[in-house]
Scaffold this motif. Structure first.
Motif, PDB file in Angstrom:
ATOM      1  N   ARG A  10       7.203  38.281 -20.160  1.00  0.00           N
ATOM      2  CA  ARG A  10       5.934  38.625 -19.254  1.00  0.00           C
ATOM      3  C   ARG A  10       5.384  37.211 -18.898  1.00  0.00           C
ATOM      4  O   ARG A  10       4.893  37.003 -17.683  1.00  0.00           O
ATOM      5  N   VAL A  11       5.345  36.114 -19.792  1.00  0.00           N
ATOM      6  CA  VAL A  11       4.456  34.823 -19.381  1.00  0.00           C
ATOM      7  C   VAL A  11       5.515  34.265 -18.311  1.00  0.00           C
ATOM      8  O   VAL A  11       5.000  33.743 -17.319  1.00  0.00           O
ATOM      9  N   ILE A  12       6.934  34.250 -18.525  1.00  0.00           N
ATOM     10  CA  ILE A  12       7.745  33.692 -17.572  1.00  0.00           C
ATOM     11  C   ILE A  12       7.633  34.432 -16.043  1.00  0.00           C
ATOM     12  O   ILE A  12       7.615  33.725 -14.991  1.00  0.00           O
ATOM     13  N   ASP A  13       7.682  35.717 -16.287  1.00  0.00           N
ATOM     14  CA  ASP A  13       7.374  36.459 -14.820  1.00  0.00           C
ATOM     15  C   ASP A  13       6.095  36.137 -14.069  1.00  0.00           C
ATOM     16  O   ASP A  13       6.067  36.124 -12.957  1.00  0.00           O
ATOM     17  N   GLU A  14       4.947  35.831 -15.005  1.00  0.00           N
ATOM     18  CA  GLU A  14       3.736  35.535 -14.368  1.00  0.00           C
ATOM     19  C   GLU A  14       3.776  34.373 -13.792  1.00  0.00           C
ATOM     20  O   GLU A  14       3.198  33.834 -12.741  1.00  0.00           O
ATOM     21  N   ALA A  15       4.423  33.157 -14.516  1.00  0.00           N
ATOM     22  CA  ALA A  15       4.606  31.969 -14.129  1.00  0.00           C
ATOM     23  C   ALA A  15       5.206  31.923 -12.643  1.00  0.00           C
ATOM     24  O   ALA A  15       4.862  31.195 -11.834  1.00  0.00           O
ATOM     25  N   LEU A  16       6.388  32.684 -12.378  1.00  0.00           N
ATOM     26  CA  LEU A  16       7.098  33.051 -11.271  1.00  0.00           C
ATOM     27  C   LEU A  16       6.118  33.334 -10.181  1.00  0.00           C
ATOM     28  O   LEU A  16       6.152  32.817  -9.105  1.00  0.00           O
ATOM     29  N   VAL A  17       5.364  34.536 -10.488  1.00  0.00           N
ATOM     30  CA  VAL A  17       4.240  34.902  -9.306  1.00  0.00           C
ATOM     31  C   VAL A  17       3.362  33.793  -9.236  1.00  0.00           C
ATOM     32  O   VAL A  17       2.927  33.397  -8.062  1.00  0.00           O
ATOM     33  N   ALA A  18       2.880  32.737 -10.186  1.00  0.00           N
ATOM     34  CA  ALA A  18       2.024  31.737  -9.853  1.00  0.00           C
ATOM     35  C   ALA A  18       2.678  30.635  -9.119  1.00  0.00           C
ATOM     36  O   ALA A  18       1.953  30.269  -8.081  1.00  0.00           O
ATOM     37  N   PHE A  19       3.900  30.589  -9.128  1.00  0.00           N
ATOM     38  CA  PHE A  19       4.611  29.613  -8.237  1.00  0.00           C
ATOM     39  C   PHE A  19       4.807  30.182  -6.936  1.00  0.00           C
ATOM     40  O   PHE A  19       4.688  29.383  -5.796  1.00  0.00           O
ATOM     41  N   GLU A  20       5.010  31.445  -6.602  1.00  0.00           N
ATOM     42  CA  GLU A  20       5.075  32.193  -5.426  1.00  0.00           C
ATOM     43  C   GLU A  20       3.731  31.972  -4.837  1.00  0.00           C
ATOM     44  O   GLU A  20       3.664  31.877  -3.564  1.00  0.00           O
ATOM     45  N   CYS A  21       2.680  31.890  -5.624  1.00  0.00           N
ATOM     46  CA  CYS A  21       1.410  31.940  -4.926  1.00  0.00           C
ATOM     47  C   CYS A  21       1.151  30.716  -4.327  1.00  0.00           C
ATOM     48  O   CYS A  21       0.539  30.382  -3.259  1.00  0.00           O
ATOM     49  N   ASN A  22       1.629  29.412  -5.143  1.00  0.00           N
ATOM     50  CA  ASN A  22       1.474  28.456  -4.501  1.00  0.00           C
ATOM     51  C   ASN A  22       2.410  28.153  -3.353  1.00  0.00           C
ATOM     52  O   ASN A  22       1.893  27.380  -2.246  1.00  0.00           O
ATOM     53  N   VAL A  23       3.438  28.651  -3.184  1.00  0.00           N
ATOM     54  CA  VAL A  23       4.491  28.545  -1.959  1.00  0.00           C
ATOM     55  C   VAL A  23       3.567  29.467  -0.781  1.00  0.00           C
ATOM     56  O   VAL A  23       3.732  28.756   0.151  1.00  0.00           O
ATOM     57  N   ALA A  24       3.074  30.347  -1.064  1.00  0.00           N
ATOM     58  CA  ALA A  24       2.422  30.996   0.038  1.00  0.00           C
ATOM     59  C   ALA A  24       1.234  30.399   0.798  1.00  0.00           C
ATOM     60  O   ALA A  24       1.035  30.263   1.813  1.00  0.00           O
ATOM     61  N   VAL A  25       0.332  29.513  -0.218  1.00  0.00           N
ATOM     62  CA  VAL A  25      -0.603  28.812   0.267  1.00  0.00           C
ATOM     63  C   VAL A  25      -0.040  27.488   1.077  1.00  0.00           C
ATOM     64  O   VAL A  25      -0.426  27.303   2.299  1.00  0.00           O
ATOM     65  N   PHE A  26       1.197  26.957   0.697  1.00  0.00           N
ATOM     66  CA  PHE A  26       1.698  25.935   1.408  1.00  0.00           C
ATOM     67  C   PHE A  26       2.329  26.659   2.782  1.00  0.00           C
ATOM     68  O   PHE A  26       2.046  25.736   3.749  1.00  0.00           O
ATOM     69  N   ASP A  27       2.717  27.635   2.585  1.00  0.00           N
ATOM     70  CA  ASP A  27       3.509  28.375   4.105  1.00  0.00           C
ATOM     71  C   ASP A  27       2.331  28.358   4.992  1.00  0.00           C
ATOM     72  O   ASP A  27       2.478  28.409   5.973  1.00  0.00           O
ATOM     73  N   GLU A  28       1.223  28.736   4.317  1.00  0.00           N
ATOM     74  CA  GLU A  28       0.048  29.086   5.289  1.00  0.00           C
ATOM     75  C   GLU A  28      -0.594  27.995   5.845  1.00  0.00           C
ATOM     76  O   GLU A  28      -0.763  27.548   7.272  1.00  0.00           O
ATOM     77  N   LEU A  29      -0.693  26.693   5.143  1.00  0.00           N
ATOM     78  CA  LEU A  29      -1.075  25.482   5.608  1.00  0.00           C
ATOM     79  C   LEU A  29      -0.026  25.133   6.660  1.00  0.00           C
ATOM     80  O   LEU A  29      -0.471  24.574   7.686  1.00  0.00           O
ATOM     81  N   ALA A  30       1.371  25.649   6.565  1.00  0.00           N
ATOM     82  CA  ALA A  30       2.310  24.818   7.250  1.00  0.00           C
ATOM     83  C   ALA A  30       2.019  25.559   8.788  1.00  0.00           C
ATOM     84  O   ALA A  30       2.555  24.830   9.810  1.00  0.00           O
ATOM     85  N   LEU A  31       1.548  26.600   9.003  1.00  0.00           N
ATOM     86  CA  LEU A  31       1.154  27.117  10.201  1.00  0.00           C
ATOM     87  C   LEU A  31       0.376  26.300  11.344  1.00  0.00           C
ATOM     88  O   LEU A  31       0.363  26.362  12.337  1.00  0.00           O
ATOM     89  N   ARG A  32      -0.297  25.397  10.637  1.00  0.00           N
ATOM     90  CA  ARG A  32      -1.222  24.450  11.197  1.00  0.00           C
ATOM     91  C   ARG A  32      -0.643  23.115  11.357  1.00  0.00           C
ATOM     92  O   ARG A  32      -1.444  22.136  11.707  1.00  0.00           O
TER      93      ARG A  32
END
Length: 220
Positions: free
Chosen positions: A191-213
């Motif tokens: 479960r910890v590993i699964d949530e860490a994967l979610v956390a990394f995906e959250c970071n990727v999503a922020v970077f992807d939204e920043l990349a739009l600008r």
């Protein structure tokens, strides 16, 4: 039928399991532009703004976890980033920065996830690990970029200063030992590993939204 058990230290299993998404975050279009010196200072400021909201959520979770027998082992006052981020934003945005900033949609989703996951010590640790160990290690590359590209050696780049932890390698080793010794069974570790994967995906999503600008923030 035999069952294969992962005999690696948990910290090693966690790192290996998140390596692919970790690399996607590091090599996202926004991070490539930032580390390549392609952005204006305002382009970096947009990331600092998002971190204010993310670390506000993580450090509120740290406060709530302080007395937890498991989560409390991962509460380190010397790691707290909010005071440094606030000083950075006062320099980068101006004295009225609090009223001038808003989270991106991806950042708000990240904040919401941190709050939800941190109802359980393992979820809190997954998000804490994902951010702070990366800041102490790979984040120092960003620190050097800020120094070389924008001349930000103090205010503006304090987020990446970890003066209170002593030796960074020793601190990371001690942190990994806490991961290895946390009293989670195999299912909880998964479960910890699964949530860490979610956390990394959250970071990727922020970077992807920043990349739009990116075009808006590219240095000439």
């Amino acid at each position: 039928m035999s069952v294969t058990t992962d005999t690696r230290p948990f910290s090693a299993a966690l790192r290996a399991s998140t390596l692919e998404v970790h690399d996607r975050a590091n090599y996202s279009a926004y991070m490539r532009a930032l580390l390549g010196g392609e952005l204006t200072q305002d382009g970096y400021t947009q990331l600092a703004i998002q971190y204010y909201f993310v670390y506000g959520a993580i450090e509120a979770a740290s406060d709530a976890m302080a007395g937890d027998p498991v989560g409390g082992e991962f509460v380190f006052d010397e790691l707290r980033r909010l005071p440094n981020i606030e000083r950075d934003l006062a320099h980068l945005v101006g004295p009225d920065w609090r009223s001038a900033i808003t989270p991106l949609a991806s950042t708000q989703a990240y904040v919401d996830r941190v709050r939800e996951a941190s109802s359980w010590a393992g979820g809190y640790v997954a998000h804490h690990y994902t951010r702070y160990l990366g800041d102490i290690a790979g984040g120092q590359v960003i620190r050097r970029t800020l120094e070389q590209k924008y001349g930000l050696t103090q205010a503006g780049a304090l987020f990446y200063h970890f003066d209170g932890i002593g030796s960074a390698p020793r601190f990371r080793d001690a942190y990994r030992a806490k991961l290895d010794n946390a009293p989670w069974d195999e299912a909880e570790r998964a479960r910890v590993i699964d949530e860490a994967l979610v956390a990394f995906e959250c970071n990727v999503a922020v970077f992807d939204e920043l990349a739009l600008r990116l075009d808006e923030f590219r240095a000439e």
